[in-house]
Design a protein around this motif. Structure first.
Motif, short mmCIF file in Angstrom:
data_model
loop_
_atom_site.label_atom_id
_atom_site.label_comp_id
_atom_site.label_asym_id
_atom_site.label_seq_id
_atom_site.Cartn_x
_atom_site.Cartn_y
_atom_site.Cartn_z
N LEU A 2 0.86 -1.24 0.00
CA LEU A 2 0.10 -0.04 0.09
C LEU A 2 0.94 1.38 0.01
O LEU A 2 0.77 2.26 -0.81
CB LEU A 2 -1.11 -0.07 1.15
N GLN A 3 2.03 1.11 0.87
CA GLN A 3 2.82 2.26 0.92
C GLN A 3 3.56 2.55 -0.43
O GLN A 3 3.65 3.66 -0.86
CB GLN A 3 3.78 2.11 1.81
N LEU A 4 3.84 1.36 -1.16
CA LEU A 4 4.43 1.78 -2.37
C LEU A 4 3.60 2.46 -3.37
O LEU A 4 3.92 3.43 -4.27
CB LEU A 4 4.82 0.45 -2.81
N LYS A 5 2.33 1.98 -3.39
CA LYS A 5 1.30 2.50 -4.22
C LYS A 5 1.26 4.08 -3.90
O LYS A 5 1.06 4.87 -4.93
CB LYS A 5 0.05 1.75 -4.16
N GLN A 6 1.07 4.37 -2.69
CA GLN A 6 0.89 5.63 -2.19
C GLN A 6 2.07 6.44 -2.73
O GLN A 6 1.95 7.57 -3.24
CB GLN A 6 0.80 5.67 -0.86
N LYS A 7 3.26 5.99 -2.66
CA LYS A 7 4.37 6.71 -3.07
C LYS A 7 4.33 7.25 -4.31
O LYS A 7 4.55 8.17 -4.97
CB LYS A 7 5.80 5.88 -2.89
N PHE A 8 4.13 6.11 -5.37
CA PHE A 8 3.82 6.33 -6.63
C PHE A 8 2.75 7.47 -7.07
O PHE A 8 2.80 8.02 -7.98
CB PHE A 8 3.95 5.00 -7.52
N GLN A 27 4.41 -12.25 -11.42
CA GLN A 27 4.58 -10.93 -12.22
C GLN A 27 4.44 -9.86 -11.49
O GLN A 27 5.01 -8.92 -11.28
CB GLN A 27 3.56 -11.05 -13.52
N LYS A 28 3.38 -9.97 -10.46
CA LYS A 28 2.95 -8.89 -9.39
C LYS A 28 4.55 -8.50 -8.73
O LYS A 28 4.92 -7.62 -8.58
CB LYS A 28 2.25 -9.22 -8.42
N LYS A 29 4.95 -9.78 -8.16
CA LYS A 29 6.38 -9.61 -7.43
C LYS A 29 7.35 -9.17 -8.28
O LYS A 29 8.23 -8.11 -7.70
CB LYS A 29 6.82 -11.17 -7.02
N ALA A 30 7.58 -9.53 -9.47
CA ALA A 30 8.47 -8.64 -10.31
C ALA A 30 8.44 -7.42 -10.51
O ALA A 30 9.30 -6.71 -10.33
CB ALA A 30 8.66 -9.63 -11.74
N LEU A 31 7.22 -7.22 -10.63
CA LEU A 31 7.05 -5.72 -10.70
C LEU A 31 7.28 -4.83 -9.27
O LEU A 31 7.84 -3.79 -9.59
CB LEU A 31 5.61 -5.30 -11.23
N VAL A 32 6.79 -5.45 -8.51
CA VAL A 32 7.08 -4.82 -7.20
C VAL A 32 8.56 -4.54 -6.97
O VAL A 32 9.36 -3.43 -6.50
CB VAL A 32 6.32 -5.54 -6.03
N GLU A 33 9.30 -5.68 -7.29
CA GLU A 33 10.80 -5.46 -6.98
C GLU A 33 11.46 -4.41 -7.72
O GLU A 33 12.31 -3.55 -7.30
CB GLU A 33 11.44 -7.13 -7.52
N GLN A 34 10.86 -4.10 -9.36
CA GLN A 34 11.47 -3.28 -9.93
C GLN A 34 10.92 -1.92 -9.34
O GLN A 34 11.90 -1.11 -9.19
CB GLN A 34 10.83 -3.33 -11.21
N LEU A 35 9.91 -1.74 -8.86
CA LEU A 35 9.63 -0.30 -8.50
C LEU A 35 10.09 0.14 -7.14
O LEU A 35 10.43 1.00 -6.93
CB LEU A 35 8.10 -0.54 -8.24
N GLU A 36 10.44 -0.94 -6.48
CA GLU A 36 11.35 -0.84 -5.40
C GLU A 36 12.53 -0.04 -5.57
O GLU A 36 13.41 0.69 -4.61
CB GLU A 36 11.40 -1.98 -4.46
N MET A 37 13.28 0.03 -6.79
CA MET A 37 14.60 0.17 -7.02
C MET A 37 14.31 1.64 -7.42
O MET A 37 15.56 2.27 -7.80
CB MET A 37 15.05 -0.65 -8.41
N GLN A 186 25.95 -2.71 -13.30
CA GLN A 186 25.40 -1.29 -13.07
C GLN A 186 24.35 -1.04 -12.76
O GLN A 186 23.39 -1.73 -12.81
CB GLN A 186 26.19 -0.63 -14.43
N GLY A 187 23.89 0.28 -12.28
CA GLY A 187 22.62 0.63 -11.83
C GLY A 187 21.65 0.63 -13.06
O GLY A 187 22.20 0.80 -14.45
N LEU A 188 20.31 0.82 -12.81
CA LEU A 188 19.53 0.87 -13.91
C LEU A 188 18.64 2.19 -13.45
O LEU A 188 18.46 2.35 -12.33
CB LEU A 188 18.48 -0.22 -13.96
N MET A 189 18.14 3.02 -14.58
CA MET A 189 17.45 4.06 -14.20
C MET A 189 15.92 3.78 -15.11
O MET A 189 16.08 3.17 -16.19
CB MET A 189 17.89 5.11 -15.00
N PRO A 190 14.94 4.32 -14.82
CA PRO A 190 13.63 4.06 -15.24
C PRO A 190 13.61 4.92 -16.36
O PRO A 190 14.29 6.12 -16.43
CB PRO A 190 12.61 4.66 -14.18
N ALA A 191 13.21 4.70 -17.73
CA ALA A 191 13.02 5.50 -18.95
C ALA A 191 11.58 6.23 -18.44
O ALA A 191 10.72 5.47 -18.31
CB ALA A 191 13.23 4.63 -20.07
N VAL A 192 11.43 7.32 -19.20
CA VAL A 192 9.96 8.08 -18.95
C VAL A 192 9.67 8.60 -20.33
O VAL A 192 10.45 8.68 -21.45
CB VAL A 192 10.20 9.48 -17.99
#
Ligand code: UTP
Length: 474
Positions: A2-8, A27-37, A186-192
């Motif tokens: 819930l916290q993650l959703k709120q942050k986004f 798939q949900k787990k994988a997406l959450v992992e990505q978003l946490e990064m 190396q690190g990853l950055m989200p693309a927008v």
């Protein structure tokens, strides 16, 4: 969750959850992992400064730009006092185990269009060795010459790490000691998209791209690679890119100049081949060394000449550096803006899912990728040193599938280098006007990695091979 959703939601990025309920558990787990990064604060800052910014000018006052000083190549490195002194200092440091090799291989290599990590690309003319094999053999040959183990750090990305490590495993690390090859991602950055919204590449996956070669500084720290180097007593690293098989990785002259100059980060320059060559330019701006990209430097400056008709901004940057481990640690772990590398934007074609959940491959750039560049560390380095390198012995990258900087030009440049070494050792091989030999030849790094060692090794050969097509010296 819930916290993650709120942050986004608060960050205006709630759309990343649009298809969440349709996903299965993994798939949900994988997406959450990505978003946490994702560092949403950083992303917000990048959107404001790079995506929405009206003013895209470089902010450089070109009138204040002057060419950076460098140590020019002497007529003969082996008799010039200054270069000889540097060589001695460099050799002592290498023998004392203070140098590691460091390749950045996390790029996507889109221009080459090769369906694997670029380091796997077969690049040599006779034996078709991969780029990684060429580098490995150069390091192995230096280890033998100096009687010391030389660790090799390989920066990969989340995208190509597995295939890279498997390739080393399959090839038994090309004769290197497995413990001396240290991989990190190396690190990853989200693309927008052009409105600053994180791009959903699939229903359960956001688009993340590597954070640029400059990402190596914080990547080295975060991954623990720096700590490992310090444990091994390494003081500086020889930085190079995965696309340039000509690079002289373990170069005592370069290491010596770096140490004698008490430099935190040093660079090799190559004289530009022609005024508008697409390389960065080493310049001084307000007493700081800086690399100005060709795309940022107006043509009139790129073409300027001095009173002797020589190009004024002649020093081209070819991404070859010696960098102090302590300097990497400082920049890579700093939270202060003045010590951190800035991000740049690059417009790219990034696949996305549309509102109906269908995957779309865009025809033109639809998004922005954020990258750091390693040369942005130069203005922050104490006493940066630049020395000149000879292009034919240092630089011929494989960037494009065809044309300039392609596999063909690179093979030709390798062959031309070896033909020149033969010629200077007294063996003539027929060649065209550019020095490219008429026969196919290859010299293994295990035989020699420079002219002086080649001549010595050739002269010591008990029986000389005949000079014929597909000649291979090993
Ligand atoms: P390039 O600028 O040539 O980029 O990288 P690239 O991604 O390899 O190739 P294109 O532009 O998609 O065709 C120069 C060097 O920096 C490394 C590359 O692997 C290469 O050695 N690099 C680049 C990284 O390690 N990480 C990155 O995020 C970008």
């Amino acid at each position: 969750m819930l916290q993650l959703k709120q942050k986004f939601e608060q960050a205006g990025q709630a759309h990343v959850f649009k298809f969440f309920d349709e996903l299965d558990d993994s798939q949900k787990k994988a997406l959450v992992e990505q978003l946490e990064m994702v560092d949403l604060q950083e992303l917000d800052y990048l959107n404001k400064t790079l995506v929405f910014a009206e003013n895209t000018e470089t902010g450089i006052d070109f009138e204040k730009l002057i060419p950076a000083p460098y140590a020019p190549l002497p007529e003969d490195k082996n008799t010039d006092t200054k270069w000889l002194e540097a060589k001695k200092v460099g050799e002592d440091a290498i023998k004392a185990g203070k140098l590691a090799a460091f390749v950045v291989a996390g790029g996507q290599g889109t221009r080459l269009g090769f369906n694997a990590p670029k380091g796997l690309y077969k690049v040599t003319p006779v034996k078709e060795k991969s780029l990684f094999q060429v580098f490995a053999e150069k390091i192995l040959s230096a280890s033998k010459k100096y009687g010391v183990s030389i660790p090799w750090i390989v920066m990969t990305s989340h995208i190509n790490n597995k295939a890279t490590v498997e390739f080393f495993e399959e090839n038994n690390y090309f004769g290197l000691n497995k413990n001396d090859v240290i991989f990190f991602k190396q690190g990853l950055m989200p693309a927008v998209d052009l409105n600053g919204k994180i791009i959903l590449e699939e229903k359960g996956k956001i688009a993340m791209t590597p954070d640029g070669h400059g990402g190596c500084l914080r990547g080295m720290v975060r991954s623990g690679a720096i700590a490992e180097l310090k444990k091994r007593g390494i003081e500086c690293v020889s930085y190079f890119q995965v696309d340039n098989p000509l690079v002289d990785i373990i170069d005592p002259y370069f290491v010596g100049f770096h140490l004698l100059g008490k430099s935190e980060m040093s660079s090799k320059m190559i004289a530009k081949a022609y005024p508008l060559e697409k390389v960065g330019h080493f310049c001084m701006l307000n007493d700081k060394l800086t690399v100005v990209e060709y795309s940022d430097l107006p043509n009139e400056y790129q073409e300027q000449t001095d009173e002797n008709g020589k190009l004024k901004f002649i020093a081209g940057s070819v991404a070859i550096h010696i960098v102090d481990v302590n300097f990497i640690e400082k920049l890579g772990s700093s939270q202060k803006d003045e010590d951190r590398l800035p991000f740049h934007r690059a417009n790219k074609k990034i696949p996305f899912v549309n509102d109906n959940g269908e995957c779309v491959k865009p025809e033109k750039p639809n998004g922005v990728k954020f990258e750091m560049f390693v040369f942005d560390a130069l203005p922050m380095a104490k006493n940066p040193v630049i020395i000149e390198g000879f292009r034919g012995d240092e630089f011929s990258p494989v960037k494009n599938a065809e044309g300039l900087d392609s596999p063909l030009t690179c093979k030709n440049h390798q062959k031309a280098q070896w033909r020149r070494w033969f010629a200077n050792a007294g063996v003539e091989i027929e060649a065209d006007a550019e020095g490219i030999p008429s026969i196919n030849i290859e010299v293994s790094p295990m035989f020699a990695t420079n002219q002086a060692d080649f001549t010595k090794a050739w002269n010591e050969l008990p029986s000389k091979p005949s000079i014929a097509d597909n000649l291979y010296l090993q």
